[in-house]
Write a protein that holds these residues in place. Sequence first.
Motif, PDB file in Angstrom:
ATOM      1  N   UNK A   1       0.806  -1.217   0.000  1.00 57.21           N
ATOM      2  CA  UNK A   1       0.000   0.000   0.000  1.00 57.21           C
ATOM      3  C   UNK A   1       0.832   1.256   0.000  1.00 57.21           C
ATOM      4  N   UNK A   2       1.976   1.227  -0.648  1.00 57.83           N
ATOM      5  CA  UNK A   2       2.849   2.389  -0.713  1.00 57.83           C
ATOM      6  C   UNK A   2       3.912   2.431   0.376  1.00 57.83           C
ATOM      7  N   UNK A   3       3.806   1.573   1.391  1.00 55.49           N
ATOM      8  CA  UNK A   3       4.817   1.522   2.455  1.00 55.49           C
ATOM      9  C   UNK A   3       5.957   0.613   2.020  1.00 55.49           C
ATOM     10  N   UNK A   4       7.184   1.134   1.979  1.00 62.08           N
ATOM     11  CA  UNK A   4       8.318   0.302   1.561  1.00 62.08           C
ATOM     12  C   UNK A   4       8.527  -0.877   2.520  1.00 62.08           C
ATOM     13  N   UNK A   5       8.847  -2.029   1.949  1.00 63.93           N
ATOM     14  CA  UNK A   5       9.126  -3.240   2.722  1.00 63.93           C
ATOM     15  C   UNK A   5      10.382  -3.879   2.146  1.00 63.93           C
ATOM     16  N   UNK A   6      11.049  -4.692   2.945  1.00 67.35           N
ATOM     17  CA  UNK A   6      12.200  -5.425   2.439  1.00 67.35           C
ATOM     18  C   UNK A   6      12.393  -6.716   3.212  1.00 67.35           C
ATOM     19  N   UNK A   7      13.190  -7.608   2.633  1.00 63.70           N
ATOM     20  CA  UNK A   7      13.455  -8.885   3.269  1.00 63.70           C
ATOM     21  C   UNK A   7      14.786  -9.448   2.837  1.00 63.70           C
ATOM     22  N   UNK A   8      15.224 -10.474   3.575  1.00 61.97           N
ATOM     23  CA  UNK A   8      16.484 -11.141   3.296  1.00 61.97           C
ATOM     24  C   UNK A   8      16.340 -12.624   3.599  1.00 61.97           C
ATOM     25  N   UNK A   9      16.745 -13.440   2.656  1.00 62.05           N
ATOM     26  CA  UNK A   9      16.780 -14.887   2.809  1.00 62.05           C
ATOM     27  C   UNK A   9      18.241 -15.298   2.698  1.00 62.05           C
ATOM     28  N   UNK A  10      18.783 -15.928   3.758  1.00 65.44           N
ATOM     29  CA  UNK A  10      20.155 -16.398   3.781  1.00 65.44           C
ATOM     30  C   UNK A  10      20.121 -17.920   3.752  1.00 65.44           C
ATOM     31  N   UNK A  11      20.777 -18.516   2.757  1.00 64.89           N
ATOM     32  CA  UNK A  11      20.664 -19.954   2.479  1.00 64.89           C
ATOM     33  C   UNK A  11      22.003 -20.656   2.624  1.00 64.89           C
TER      34      UNK A  11
END
Length: 153
Positions: free
Chosen positions: A54-64
Amino acid sequence: MSIVDHLAPLQGSWRGTNLLRLMPDDEYQSSAATASVGVTAVRFGSIAYTWSDGGSPQDGLLLLAGDATADGASAVWVDSFHTGPSWMTFSGGVVDGVLRLVGSYPAPPGPDWGWEIHVRPQDAVLTMHNVVPGHEPYQVVELALQPDGENDG
Protein backbone atom coordinates in the motif's frame (compact mmCIF):
# COMPACT_ATOMS: atom_id res chain seq x y z
CA MET A 1 25.83 -29.24 -5.91
CA SER A 2 25.77 -26.46 -3.31
CA ILE A 3 22.91 -24.02 -2.76
CA VAL A 4 25.23 -21.32 -4.11
CA ASP A 5 25.63 -23.30 -7.34
CA HIS A 6 21.87 -23.92 -7.54
CA LEU A 7 21.20 -20.16 -7.24
CA ALA A 8 23.86 -19.25 -9.83
CA PRO A 9 21.27 -18.43 -12.57
CA LEU A 10 19.81 -15.79 -10.23
CA GLN A 11 23.03 -14.06 -9.19
CA GLY A 12 22.90 -10.36 -9.88
CA SER A 13 20.38 -7.53 -9.73
CA TRP A 14 16.73 -7.90 -10.66
CA ARG A 15 13.50 -5.91 -11.00
CA GLY A 16 10.01 -7.26 -11.12
CA THR A 17 6.59 -7.51 -9.56
CA ASN A 18 5.54 -8.64 -6.10
CA LEU A 19 2.03 -10.03 -5.63
CA LEU A 20 0.67 -10.25 -2.07
CA ARG A 21 -2.54 -11.51 -0.53
CA LEU A 22 -3.24 -12.39 3.08
CA MET A 23 -6.12 -14.84 2.77
CA PRO A 24 -6.86 -17.38 0.02
CA ASP A 25 -9.95 -15.51 -1.20
CA ASP A 26 -8.25 -12.07 -1.25
CA GLU A 27 -7.27 -10.40 -4.50
CA TYR A 28 -3.52 -10.12 -5.04
CA GLN A 29 -2.08 -6.64 -4.53
CA SER A 30 0.73 -5.82 -6.95
CA SER A 31 3.80 -3.67 -6.33
CA ALA A 32 7.15 -3.03 -7.97
CA ALA A 33 9.99 -5.08 -6.54
CA THR A 34 13.75 -5.43 -6.70
CA ALA A 35 16.08 -8.24 -5.71
CA SER A 36 19.78 -8.85 -5.39
CA VAL A 37 21.05 -12.43 -5.34
CA GLY A 38 24.59 -13.18 -4.35
CA VAL A 39 27.12 -15.15 -2.38
CA THR A 40 27.95 -14.28 1.23
CA ALA A 41 30.93 -15.66 3.18
CA VAL A 42 31.83 -18.01 0.28
CA ARG A 43 29.31 -20.78 1.13
CA PHE A 44 26.02 -18.96 1.62
CA GLY A 45 23.49 -17.70 -0.88
CA SER A 46 21.57 -14.52 -0.17
CA ILE A 47 18.42 -13.09 -1.67
CA ALA A 48 17.69 -9.49 -0.61
CA TYR A 49 14.49 -7.96 -1.95
CA THR A 50 12.24 -4.90 -1.73
CA TRP A 51 8.53 -4.41 -2.37
CA SER A 52 5.72 -2.22 -0.99
CA ASP A 53 2.49 -2.70 0.89
CA GLY A 54 0.00 0.00 0.00
CA GLY A 55 2.85 2.39 -0.71
CA SER A 56 4.82 1.52 2.46
CA PRO A 57 8.32 0.30 1.56
CA GLN A 58 9.13 -3.24 2.72
CA ASP A 59 12.20 -5.42 2.44
CA GLY A 60 13.45 -8.88 3.27
CA LEU A 61 16.48 -11.14 3.30
CA LEU A 62 16.78 -14.89 2.81
CA LEU A 63 20.16 -16.40 3.78
CA LEU A 64 20.66 -19.95 2.48
CA ALA A 65 23.15 -22.72 3.25
CA GLY A 66 23.77 -26.36 2.47
CA ASP A 67 23.50 -28.42 -0.64
CA ALA A 68 20.91 -28.85 -3.35
CA THR A 69 19.69 -32.30 -2.32
CA ALA A 70 16.10 -33.04 -1.28
CA ASP A 71 16.84 -32.36 2.41
CA GLY A 72 20.24 -30.65 2.44
CA ALA A 73 19.35 -26.96 2.72
CA SER A 74 18.69 -24.61 5.60
CA ALA A 75 17.81 -20.93 5.71
CA VAL A 76 16.98 -17.96 7.89
CA TRP A 77 14.52 -15.32 6.73
CA VAL A 78 13.54 -11.83 7.84
CA ASP A 79 10.96 -9.58 6.23
CA SER A 80 9.78 -6.19 7.47
CA PHE A 81 6.14 -7.14 6.85
CA HIS A 82 5.95 -10.89 7.44
CA THR A 83 8.30 -11.92 10.25
CA GLY A 84 7.99 -9.23 12.89
CA PRO A 85 11.01 -8.62 15.14
CA SER A 86 12.59 -12.05 14.76
CA TRP A 87 13.80 -14.35 12.00
CA MET A 88 12.31 -17.63 10.89
CA THR A 89 14.37 -20.75 10.32
CA PHE A 90 13.76 -23.20 7.49
CA SER A 91 14.89 -26.59 6.30
CA GLY A 92 14.34 -28.31 3.00
CA GLY A 93 16.04 -28.86 -0.29
CA VAL A 94 15.78 -29.01 -4.05
CA VAL A 95 13.07 -31.18 -5.60
CA ASP A 96 12.48 -31.09 -9.38
CA GLY A 97 14.67 -28.00 -9.71
CA VAL A 98 12.76 -26.00 -7.06
CA LEU A 99 14.30 -25.09 -3.72
CA ARG A 100 11.52 -25.86 -1.22
CA LEU A 101 11.96 -24.54 2.32
CA VAL A 102 9.61 -25.23 5.23
CA GLY A 103 9.37 -23.36 8.53
CA SER A 104 6.76 -22.56 11.15
CA TYR A 105 5.63 -19.71 13.35
CA PRO A 106 3.51 -19.46 16.51
CA ALA A 107 -0.21 -18.78 16.11
CA PRO A 108 -1.54 -18.68 19.70
CA PRO A 109 -3.71 -19.99 21.15
CA GLY A 110 -3.59 -22.87 18.64
CA PRO A 111 -0.82 -24.90 17.05
CA ASP A 112 1.98 -23.36 15.05
CA TRP A 113 1.28 -22.47 11.43
CA GLY A 114 3.65 -23.32 8.62
CA TRP A 115 5.37 -21.15 6.04
CA GLU A 116 6.94 -22.37 2.81
CA ILE A 117 9.32 -20.54 0.52
CA HIS A 118 9.92 -21.88 -2.99
CA VAL A 119 12.74 -20.53 -5.17
CA ARG A 120 12.70 -21.36 -8.87
CA PRO A 121 15.99 -20.15 -10.39
CA GLN A 122 15.05 -21.44 -13.85
CA ASP A 123 12.26 -18.87 -14.21
CA ALA A 124 13.36 -16.25 -11.62
CA VAL A 125 10.34 -16.67 -9.34
CA LEU A 126 10.10 -16.86 -5.56
CA THR A 127 6.79 -17.83 -3.94
CA MET A 128 5.69 -17.98 -0.30
CA HIS A 129 2.87 -20.11 1.04
CA ASN A 130 0.94 -20.08 4.33
CA VAL A 131 0.19 -23.48 5.86
CA VAL A 132 -2.79 -23.33 8.19
CA PRO A 133 -3.21 -26.53 10.26
CA GLY A 134 -5.95 -28.71 8.78
CA HIS A 135 -6.01 -26.83 5.43
CA GLU A 136 -4.17 -26.97 2.15
CA PRO A 137 -1.25 -24.52 1.82
CA TYR A 138 -2.07 -21.40 -0.14
CA GLN A 139 0.18 -18.96 -1.94
CA VAL A 140 0.59 -15.58 -0.25
CA VAL A 141 3.46 -14.04 -2.24
CA GLU A 142 4.80 -14.30 -5.77
CA LEU A 143 7.95 -12.37 -6.60
CA ALA A 144 8.55 -12.56 -10.37
CA LEU A 145 11.85 -11.10 -11.54
CA GLN A 146 13.51 -9.92 -14.74
CA PRO A 147 17.11 -8.76 -15.21
CA ASP A 148 17.49 -5.03 -14.50
CA GLY A 149 20.44 -4.40 -16.81
CA GLU A 150 23.03 -4.78 -14.04
CA ASN A 151 22.32 -8.49 -13.72
CA ASP A 152 25.20 -10.93 -13.95
CA GLY A 153 22.90 -13.86 -14.72
